[in-house]
Design a protein around this motif. Sequence first.
Motif, PDB file in Angstrom:
ATOM      1  N   LEU A 155     -13.525  56.324 193.756  1.00  0.00           N
ATOM      2  CA  LEU A 155     -13.860  57.713 193.438  1.00  0.00           C
ATOM      3  C   LEU A 155     -13.346  58.678 194.499  1.00  0.00           C
ATOM      4  CD1 LEU A 155     -17.493  57.273 192.134  1.00  0.00           C
ATOM      5  CD2 LEU A 155     -15.346  57.223 190.868  1.00  0.00           C
ATOM      6  N   SER A 156     -12.308  58.276 195.217  1.00  0.00           N
ATOM      7  CA  SER A 156     -11.762  59.146 196.257  1.00  0.00           C
ATOM      8  C   SER A 156     -11.115  60.372 195.638  1.00  0.00           C
ATOM      9  CB  SER A 156     -10.732  58.377 197.084  1.00  0.00           C
ATOM     10  OG  SER A 156      -9.694  57.891 196.247  1.00  0.00           O
ATOM     11  N   LEU A 157     -11.065  61.452 196.411  1.00  0.00           N
ATOM     12  CA  LEU A 157     -10.482  62.698 195.926  1.00  0.00           C
ATOM     13  C   LEU A 157      -8.974  62.686 196.106  1.00  0.00           C
ATOM     14  CD1 LEU A 157     -13.055  65.202 197.434  1.00  0.00           C
ATOM     15  CD2 LEU A 157     -12.892  64.485 195.065  1.00  0.00           C
ATOM     16  N   GLY A 158      -8.302  63.518 195.324  1.00  0.00           N
ATOM     17  CA  GLY A 158      -6.891  63.779 195.558  1.00  0.00           C
ATOM     18  C   GLY A 158      -5.926  62.914 194.788  1.00  0.00           C
ATOM     19  N   HIS A 159      -6.394  61.915 194.066  1.00  0.00           N
ATOM     20  CA  HIS A 159      -5.504  61.059 193.298  1.00  0.00           C
ATOM     21  C   HIS A 159      -5.661  61.370 191.809  1.00  0.00           C
ATOM     22  CE1 HIS A 159      -4.638  58.832 196.941  1.00  0.00           C
ATOM     23  NE2 HIS A 159      -5.945  58.707 197.142  1.00  0.00           N
ATOM     24  N   THR A 160      -4.828  60.747 190.988  1.00  0.00           N
ATOM     25  CA  THR A 160      -4.923  60.956 189.549  1.00  0.00           C
ATOM     26  C   THR A 160      -5.307  59.657 188.875  1.00  0.00           C
ATOM     27  OG1 THR A 160      -2.574  60.467 189.236  1.00  0.00           O
ATOM     28  CG2 THR A 160      -3.185  62.757 189.596  1.00  0.00           C
ATOM     29  N   LYS A 161      -5.896  59.787 187.693  1.00  0.00           N
ATOM     30  CA  LYS A 161      -6.299  58.587 186.967  1.00  0.00           C
ATOM     31  C   LYS A 161      -6.488  58.932 185.497  1.00  0.00           C
ATOM     32  CE  LYS A 161     -10.484  57.134 187.514  1.00  0.00           C
ATOM     33  NZ  LYS A 161     -10.899  57.142 186.114  1.00  0.00           N
ATOM     34  N   LYS A 162      -6.472  57.928 184.664  1.00  0.00           N
ATOM     35  CA  LYS A 162      -6.815  58.094 183.261  1.00  0.00           C
ATOM     36  C   LYS A 162      -8.328  58.098 183.120  1.00  0.00           C
ATOM     37  CE  LYS A 162      -2.690  57.814 181.194  1.00  0.00           C
ATOM     38  NZ  LYS A 162      -2.181  58.803 180.236  1.00  0.00           N
ATOM     39  N   SER A 163      -8.828  58.869 182.192  1.00  0.00           N
ATOM     40  CA  SER A 163     -10.273  58.882 181.965  1.00  0.00           C
ATOM     41  C   SER A 163     -10.662  57.702 181.095  1.00  0.00           C
ATOM     42  CB  SER A 163     -10.684  60.182 181.276  1.00  0.00           C
ATOM     43  OG  SER A 163     -10.032  60.316 180.035  1.00  0.00           O
ATOM     44  N   SER A 164     -11.838  57.140 181.351  1.00  0.00           N
ATOM     45  CA  SER A 164     -12.340  56.017 180.575  1.00  0.00           C
ATOM     46  C   SER A 164     -13.710  56.367 180.011  1.00  0.00           C
ATOM     47  CB  SER A 164     -12.453  54.763 181.451  1.00  0.00           C
ATOM     48  OG  SER A 164     -11.202  54.443 182.021  1.00  0.00           O
ATOM     49  N   ASN A 165     -13.990  55.856 178.822  1.00  0.00           N
ATOM     50  CA  ASN A 165     -15.246  56.213 178.158  1.00  0.00           C
ATOM     51  C   ASN A 165     -16.474  55.783 178.962  1.00  0.00           C
ATOM     52  OD1 ASN A 165     -13.849  57.332 176.029  1.00  0.00           O
ATOM     53  ND2 ASN A 165     -13.860  55.456 174.825  1.00  0.00           N
ATOM     54  N   TRP A 166     -16.401  54.623 179.612  1.00  0.00           N
ATOM     55  CA  TRP A 166     -17.571  54.114 180.326  1.00  0.00           C
ATOM     56  C   TRP A 166     -17.962  55.027 181.474  1.00  0.00           C
ATOM     57  CZ3 TRP A 166     -16.859  53.408 185.445  1.00  0.00           C
ATOM     58  CH2 TRP A 166     -15.552  53.184 185.902  1.00  0.00           C
ATOM     59  N   GLU A 167     -17.012  55.826 181.950  1.00  0.00           N
ATOM     60  CA  GLU A 167     -17.309  56.710 183.071  1.00  0.00           C
ATOM     61  C   GLU A 167     -18.343  57.775 182.715  1.00  0.00           C
ATOM     62  OE1 GLU A 167     -13.323  57.961 183.879  1.00  0.00           O
ATOM     63  OE2 GLU A 167     -13.177  56.677 185.635  1.00  0.00           O
ATOM     64  N   LEU A 168     -18.520  58.023 181.428  1.00  0.00           N
ATOM     65  CA  LEU A 168     -19.525  58.994 181.005  1.00  0.00           C
ATOM     66  C   LEU A 168     -20.936  58.553 181.405  1.00  0.00           C
ATOM     67  CD1 LEU A 168     -18.101  59.855 177.489  1.00  0.00           C
ATOM     68  CD2 LEU A 168     -18.259  61.417 179.425  1.00  0.00           C
ATOM     69  N   LEU A 169     -21.128  57.249 181.647  1.00  0.00           N
ATOM     70  CA  LEU A 169     -22.428  56.773 182.106  1.00  0.00           C
ATOM     71  C   LEU A 169     -22.796  57.378 183.453  1.00  0.00           C
ATOM     72  CD1 LEU A 169     -22.184  52.993 181.125  1.00  0.00           C
ATOM     73  CD2 LEU A 169     -23.538  54.765 180.003  1.00  0.00           C
ATOM     74  N   TYR A 170     -21.787  57.719 184.242  1.00  0.00           N
ATOM     75  CA  TYR A 170     -22.057  58.356 185.520  1.00  0.00           C
ATOM     76  C   TYR A 170     -22.872  59.632 185.340  1.00  0.00           C
ATOM     77  CZ  TYR A 170     -18.754  55.439 188.203  1.00  0.00           C
ATOM     78  OH  TYR A 170     -18.113  54.405 188.824  1.00  0.00           O
ATOM     79  N   SER A 171     -22.612  60.360 184.252  1.00  0.00           N
ATOM     80  CA  SER A 171     -23.297  61.643 184.060  1.00  0.00           C
ATOM     81  C   SER A 171     -24.793  61.447 183.837  1.00  0.00           C
ATOM     82  CB  SER A 171     -22.685  62.406 182.885  1.00  0.00           C
ATOM     83  OG  SER A 171     -22.877  61.708 181.669  1.00  0.00           O
ATOM     84  N   ILE A 172     -25.179  60.343 183.197  1.00  0.00           N
ATOM     85  CA  ILE A 172     -26.597  60.073 182.977  1.00  0.00           C
ATOM     86  C   ILE A 172     -27.286  59.778 184.301  1.00  0.00           C
ATOM     87  CG2 ILE A 172     -28.263  58.561 181.831  1.00  0.00           C
ATOM     88  CD1 ILE A 172     -26.164  58.121 179.643  1.00  0.00           C
ATOM     89  N   TYR A 173     -26.660  58.897 185.097  1.00  0.00           N
ATOM     90  CA  TYR A 173     -27.215  58.618 186.422  1.00  0.00           C
ATOM     91  C   TYR A 173     -27.207  59.881 187.274  1.00  0.00           C
ATOM     92  CZ  TYR A 173     -26.312  53.799 184.947  1.00  0.00           C
ATOM     93  OH  TYR A 173     -26.283  52.620 184.251  1.00  0.00           O
ATOM     94  N   GLY A 174     -26.124  60.651 187.150  1.00  0.00           N
ATOM     95  CA  GLY A 174     -26.021  61.888 187.915  1.00  0.00           C
ATOM     96  C   GLY A 174     -27.115  62.873 187.562  1.00  0.00           C
ATOM     97  N   ALA A 175     -27.450  62.977 186.262  1.00  0.00           N
ATOM     98  CA  ALA A 175     -28.507  63.890 185.827  1.00  0.00           C
ATOM     99  C   ALA A 175     -29.847  63.491 186.431  1.00  0.00           C
ATOM    100  CB  ALA A 175     -28.594  63.901 184.301  1.00  0.00           C
TER     101      ALA A 175
END
Length: 330
Positions: free
Chosen positions: A7-27
């Motif tokens: 999760l380092s800053l400054g690089h590029t990546k493709k988005s993945s659907n599973w990453e949306l789980l982060y938002s639930i934990y983040g909330a």
Amino acid sequence: MRIDLDLSLGHTKKSSNWELLYSIYGALVILIVRNVSQKYIFTKIGFRLGLRQIGMKKAPHDATLEKAYSLSKKWKLDRVRGLAKQLDVSEEEIESWLKLRSAQDRPSVLTKFCESSWRCCYYASAWTAAVLIVWDKPWFWDLDQCWSDFLDQTVTRDVWWHIMLSLSFYLSELMSLYFDVKRKDFWPMFIHHVATVVLLFFGWKCHLFRIFIAALVLLDGTDILLELTKIMIYLRHNRMYFITFFTFLFVWIVARLVYFPFWVVKSYAKDAPRILPFLRDYSVYYIILTLILILLILNCIWTFFILKMARDILFTDKPYRDSRSDSDDN
């Protein structure tokens, strides 16, 4: 399933659907941080600034009256008479009980100060971060570039973090609507938060990171001034609230009624199909457009109430009341 946790800053990546789980934990994390900061930081700041948590006299418990109150918090004369007859008491006693019971639900100024302080800090941080992120991005200054190489776009880490944190925040706001200060526009706010969460979800799925972060730069900036104006009201700084309110009014109109519809919405509704004709073949394009228009309609509704506030401040002796978002008892 392989999970990339870089999760380092400054690089590029493709988005993945599973990453949306982060938002639930983040909330959930944001809710914890919010409650802790309101209790241990903003409450102490409020005390230092002269605000106090005034204790309310509680209404005596009565199961019949509590049941009636849970069904409706405003009783007409017929309801008062019926309850008085049912309980064999006077109408004045019923009205007195209702007044005390309503006062119990009324949030203190300190509580409202803490909520506004939390939101003001979040919006100020989010807006500052968004400006720093987009400042050197050519697609922010020319939105047509949001649609160039659309299918091959990768998301930079800074944009990834901002979209994820924004999604987490609005999820937390949606969750907290039911225990926050009760507001006149509960349902418009509910619709707003749902539309925003769904839009950010589709933004993740449909490579709309760029246009959505451009919208967040416009929208979050106005909310800083809104919450700051409320804080000035709660602290009774009349001169400062006059300055912050009319600054907020100007920024609101420019950002939400000029730049948002004629820059962001126009780019998605008109320029995107021109550059990418295939978009009109997908139903999700129209779903996203509908949600964006819902947000625009809500902005227009809130603008009406904000202008009513401005009229009251300038031409009447009425105290400031936040018709857009504060409770009836503010």
